[in-house]
Design an enzyme around this catalytic site. Structure first.
Site, mmCIF file in Angstrom:
data_model
loop_
_atom_site.group_PDB
_atom_site.id
_atom_site.type_symbol
_atom_site.label_atom_id
_atom_site.label_comp_id
_atom_site.label_asym_id
_atom_site.label_seq_id
_atom_site.Cartn_x
_atom_site.Cartn_y
_atom_site.Cartn_z
ATOM 1 N N LYS A 137 0.842 -1.211 0.000
ATOM 2 C CA LYS A 137 0.000 0.000 0.000
ATOM 3 C C LYS A 137 0.868 1.249 0.000
ATOM 4 O O LYS A 137 0.567 2.237 -0.643
ATOM 5 C CB LYS A 137 -0.876 0.043 1.271
ATOM 6 N N CYS B 176 25.722 5.350 13.388
ATOM 7 C CA CYS B 176 25.215 5.337 14.757
ATOM 8 C C CYS B 176 25.970 4.297 15.594
ATOM 9 O O CYS B 176 27.118 4.535 15.927
ATOM 10 C CB CYS B 176 23.705 5.131 14.755
ATOM 11 N N HIS C 181 21.896 9.329 11.421
ATOM 12 C CA HIS C 181 21.419 8.371 10.404
ATOM 13 C C HIS C 181 21.262 9.061 9.048
ATOM 14 O O HIS C 181 20.179 9.562 8.743
ATOM 15 C CB HIS C 181 20.064 7.800 10.813
ATOM 16 N N GLU D 238 20.973 7.760 6.219
ATOM 17 C CA GLU D 238 20.106 7.002 5.311
ATOM 18 C C GLU D 238 18.685 7.543 5.253
ATOM 19 O O GLU D 238 18.006 7.418 4.240
ATOM 20 C CB GLU D 238 20.109 5.510 5.687
HETATM 21 N N1 GLN Z 1 22.461 1.764 20.757
HETATM 22 C C1 GLN Z 1 23.154 2.963 20.425
HETATM 23 C C2 GLN Z 1 22.653 4.165 21.216
HETATM 24 O O1 GLN Z 1 21.561 4.143 21.726
HETATM 25 C C3 GLN Z 1 23.071 3.245 18.924
HETATM 26 C C4 GLN Z 1 21.695 3.474 18.425
HETATM 27 C C5 GLN Z 1 21.569 3.350 16.925
HETATM 28 O O2 GLN Z 1 22.411 2.736 16.274
HETATM 29 N N2 GLN Z 1 20.503 3.893 16.370
HETATM 30 O O3 GLN Z 1 23.334 5.136 21.345
#
Ligand code: GLN
Length: 547
Positions: free
Chosen positions: A19, A384, A510, A512
């Site tokens: 969807k 991250c 992030h 991405e």
């Molecule tokens: N676990 C790690 C933190 O909380 C990285 C989190 C993640 O990769 N989004 O800082």
């Protein structure tokens, strides 16, 4: 805004029919005709948002600029439309109930009995119209999660019924996405499940205006007529959605089938403005005609489910097209990486991406992968948790702090190179309490990242609790792990690089989430470029060896 038009997308027969992709493709076509469009997803589960869901349950948790933790379909919307979404674009049953219950506690219902109808349905209707009332959009497409007939989606279906009645047929319409299964033994496509699901919708008082039919085989004219007759839609409103080799083909397939034209006709909107898909088609051409290929290892612990790393996989497609290369992604489970297996799993790759993640499982494998990439000058991209692993690896193996760790993994480590932010220390609720959403980041001159972005100030989206511990910054920098991105307000380290390495970049955010077809993410583009260079060097070395 009186003139905003609403399109609702419901699903029948089966889940996972796409969807989100159909909604995003229709939105793309309408946008390409000059309309201002947004998409909203209503999810019938009780979690207030998917932030507390394991990726195995529901795939990746997508994050918006305003820090909403949302369904991954919002990622498709942004990638297709190249516009930002927000908290208002994803609403769950949990959020609806939370807000109604809070209103009840404040006494806002003036002594009335609070009920699913009208209080929950009114809240749903309000949430649907928030985007329309902003005046920013000509058309709002609302995707209802789940499948018609599910107990949990009933209040949503009732809200759609009421809204359609209130707004009128030229201001709101319903697209029903359904499956036409192919029975190979009989060699036939079957319409009965669709007839039943349209009937189920009808029992709730909603007539589907358009049928989008997922199918493995072409629908004949006869079959389309049969579907139109028995499902009570015009024949031109029976739209075939045949399996495509890439989701990015779907807008063109929907254009050929006239989905956008049927929608505009019913909503009495101009339909003589031809969709301009030039840029989109340029991307498709590059995506489908790569000049070479590279293989990237995606090191993570949720690799069994492709949807867990959806935005990363899509960002590779965008960056691949930009570089005119095919990016093969090899998913590698970090739990199975150790001294014995590492060379076998990684040596043949052209680049390594260490993925985001939470918790202890698979951590040591990730650290080993970072070490291998660093020592062998293999392009490395840490996102991250991946960046945090790069900092730990460098601290352990270059600085010699053998027990360096993140306090997420080892609370008692004597070298907490990744530690908990001060404001996170007293948090007990897990939902919505991480460092979330877009934060500014200042880039250092003469760095790989400033070269890639072509900018000195950027904003990227975050979702984490733990941070690079400033106390180790001086030592790490001296030892060669350079900080090339810093939050201008807090001084928090956002990016690390190894200048001596061909491409070794770790980012706390992030990237991405912000990669789109129209704007492939600069770091993914630069990483793939480095992987191509690495792969060419490998080939040259082989030729030299052979000669
Ligand atoms: N676990 C790690 C933190 O909380 C990285 C989190 C993640 O990769 N989004 O800082």
């Amino acid at each position: 805004m009186a003139n905003t038009k609403y399109v609702f997308v419901t699903g029948g027969v089966s889940s996972s029919l796409g969807k989100g992709i159909i909604a995003a493709s229709l939105a793309k076509l309408l946008q390409a005709r000059g309309y201002r469009v947004t998409i909203q997803k209503l999810d019938p589960y009780i979690n207030v948002d998917p932030g507390t869901l394991n990726p195995y349950e529901h795939g990746e948790c997508y994050v918006t600029d305003d820090g909403a933790e949302t369904d991954l379909d919002l990622g498709h919307y942004e990638r297709f439309l190249n516009t930002s979404t927000s908290q208002a674009n994803n609403v769950t049953t949990g959020r609806i109930y939370q807000s109604v219950i809070e209103k009840e506690r404040r006494g806002e219902f003036l002594g009335k009995t609070v009920q699913v109808v009208p209080h929950i349905t009114n809240e749903i209707k309000e949430r649907i119209q928030i985007l329309g009332k902003s005046g920013d959009y000509d058309i709002v497409i609302t995707e209802i999660g789940g499948t018609v007939g599910d107990i949990e989606s009933l209040p949503y279906i009732e809200a759609v019924r009421q809204l359609k009645w209130e707004l009128g047929d030229t201001n709101a319409l319903v697209i029903h996405l359904t499956l036409i299964p192919y029975l190979s033994a009989a060699g036939e496509l079957k319409t009965k499940p669709t007839q039943h699901s349209v009937k189920t919708l009808m029992e709730s008082g909603i007539k589907a205006d358009i049928l989008v039919c997922r199918t493995e085989h072409e629908l004949s004219e006869d079959l389309r007529r049969k579907l139109a007759l028995f499902c009570n839609v015009r024949q031109e409103a029976v739209i075939q959605s045949i399996d495509a080799s890439t989701i990015y083909d779907v807008p063109n397939l929907m254009l050929e089938e006239g989905l956008d034209a049927v929608v505009l006709k019913q909503l009495v909107l101009r339909d003589d403005n031809v969709p301009n898909l030039d840029k989109w088609n340029d991307f498709l051409k590059r995506h489908k005609n790569p000049k070479c290929e590279v293989t990237i290892g995606l090191i993570g612990k949720y690799v069994e489910l492709q949807d867990s790393y959806k935005s990363i996989l899509e960002a590779f497609i965008h960056a691949g097209a930009e570089n005119e290369v095919k990016v093969n992604v090899e998913s590698i489970h970090s739990e199975y990486i150790d001294d014995k297996t590492i060379a076998n799993k990684i040596a043949h790759l052209d680049g390594v991406l260490v993925a985001p993640g939470f918790g202890e499982r698979g951590i040591e494998g990730k650290i080993k992968a970072v070490q291998f990439a660093r020592e062998n000058k293999l392009p490395f991209f840490g996102i991250c948790l991946g960046m945090q692993m790069a900092v730990i690896e460098y601290s352990r193996n270059v600085l010699g702090l053998k027990d360096a760790c993140s306090v997420e993994v080892d609370e008692n480590t004597t070298n907490p190179v990744i530690s908990l932010m001060e404001e996170q220390k007293n948090i007990t609720d897990m939902g919505g309490t991480m460092r979330l959403g877009a934060w500014d980041c200042e880039l250092a001159d003469d760095s790989k990242v400033s070269e890639a972005y072509g900018a000195s100030l950027i904003a990227e989206r975050h979702r984490h609790r733990y941070e690079y511990n400033d106390q180790y910054k001086e030592q790490l920098e001296k030892a060669g792990l350079r900080t090339t991105g810093t939050n201008p307000k807090t001084g928090l380290v956002e990016i690390v690089e190894i200048p001596e390495h061909p491409w070794f970049v770790g980012v706390q955010y992030h990237p991405e989430y912000k990669s789109t077809v129209a704007n492939p993410h600069p770091l993914f583009v630069a990483f793939i470029k480095a992987a191509v260079e690495y792969s060419n060097c490998k080939k040259d070395a082989k030729v030299a060896q052979g000669s």
